[in-house]
Design an enzyme around this catalytic site. Structure first.
Site, mmCIF file in Angstrom:
data_model
loop_
_atom_site.group_PDB
_atom_site.id
_atom_site.type_symbol
_atom_site.label_atom_id
_atom_site.label_comp_id
_atom_site.label_asym_id
_atom_site.label_seq_id
_atom_site.Cartn_x
_atom_site.Cartn_y
_atom_site.Cartn_z
ATOM 1 N N ASN A 51 36.562 38.901 50.283
ATOM 2 C CA ASN A 51 35.366 38.614 49.478
ATOM 3 C C ASN A 51 34.110 38.719 50.337
ATOM 4 O OD1 ASN A 51 36.405 36.234 50.732
ATOM 5 N ND2 ASN A 51 35.222 34.934 49.385
ATOM 6 N N ILE A 52 33.099 39.346 49.751
ATOM 7 C CA ILE A 52 31.822 39.564 50.436
ATOM 8 C C ILE A 52 30.733 38.926 49.580
ATOM 9 C CG2 ILE A 52 30.242 41.290 51.411
ATOM 10 C CD1 ILE A 52 32.936 41.764 52.614
ATOM 11 N N GLU A 64 39.830 41.269 45.870
ATOM 12 C CA GLU A 64 40.670 42.244 45.172
ATOM 13 C C GLU A 64 39.887 43.531 44.929
ATOM 14 O OE1 GLU A 64 40.054 39.118 44.509
ATOM 15 O OE2 GLU A 64 41.494 38.229 43.131
HETATM 16 N N1 THU Z 1 36.920 35.208 44.784
HETATM 17 C C1 THU Z 1 37.678 36.294 45.089
HETATM 18 O O1 THU Z 1 37.500 36.917 46.143
HETATM 19 N N2 THU Z 1 38.642 36.662 44.208
HETATM 20 C C2 THU Z 1 38.864 36.059 43.002
HETATM 21 O O2 THU Z 1 39.614 36.575 42.193
HETATM 22 C C3 THU Z 1 38.221 34.786 42.702
HETATM 23 C C4 THU Z 1 37.039 34.458 43.554
HETATM 24 C C5 THU Z 1 35.869 34.809 45.719
HETATM 25 C C6 THU Z 1 34.482 35.062 45.234
HETATM 26 C C7 THU Z 1 33.683 34.034 46.016
HETATM 27 O O3 THU Z 1 33.327 34.602 47.263
HETATM 28 C C8 THU Z 1 34.667 32.910 46.266
HETATM 29 O O4 THU Z 1 35.945 33.424 45.985
HETATM 30 C C9 THU Z 1 34.419 31.676 45.394
HETATM 31 O O5 THU Z 1 34.339 32.020 44.062
#
Ligand code: THU
Length: 144
Positions: A51-52, A64
């Site tokens: 996640n970025i 994802e």
């Molecule tokens: N996040 C993801 O990377 N994948 C998901 O399916 C749910 C949420 C991340 C986004 C954000 O950086 C952090 O989790 C909190 O929501």
């Protein structure tokens, strides 16, 4: 490996460890939540995502999606992607959000298993074809 076997414990352990590796790449100064994803391909490639986040919160991209976009940019064919794993430092399972499910339906085969790990390495598995009821796909578009 032509197909990811969902009862292959050795492969599941390896996928979990790949997702933990991917989590280390997370840029999440705002939520302080690291999420990692990994796609395996038929020819043994591993494509990582994390996640970025952004100071403009809504611009955050999930792990994802960064993995799926990266696979696309690497020229990996849809039908050559055999599994997507997800791990996070949430307390429960790393369930993908709705936006990521929509992108999965576009970029991964419906038969592709999505493995969602919890922080202890327990997992749940669902196929892309079952990831979202009534999902909108290209088949719903008018043929122009
Ligand atoms: N996040 C993801 O990377 N994948 C998901 O399916 C749910 C949420 C991340 C986004 C954000 O950086 C952090 O989790 C909190 O929501």
């Amino acid at each position: 490996m032509d197909k990811f076997l969902v009862d292959d414990q050795k492969a599941l352990k390896e996928l979990y460890s790949d997702c933990l590796q991917a989590m280390k790449k997370s840029y999440s100064p705002y939520s302080k939540t690291a999420v990692g994803a990994c796609i395996w391909t038929k020819d043994g490639k591993k494509i990582y995502g994390a996640n970025i986040e952004n100071a403009s919160y809504g611009l955050t991209v999930c792990a994802e999606r960064t993995a799926m976009f990266s696979a696309h940019l690497d020229g990996v064919k849809k039908e050559d992607q055999i599994v997507l794993g997800i791990a996070a430092d949430f307390t429960g399972y790393a369930y993908p959000c709705g936006a990521c499910r929509q992108v999965m339906a576009e970029l991964l085969p419906f038969s592709c298993p999505v493995v969602m790990f919890d922080p202890k390495g327990n997992y749940k598995i669902i196929n892309v074809g079952e990831i979202m009821p009534g999902i909108f796909t290209k088949d719903d578009l008018k043929n122009l």
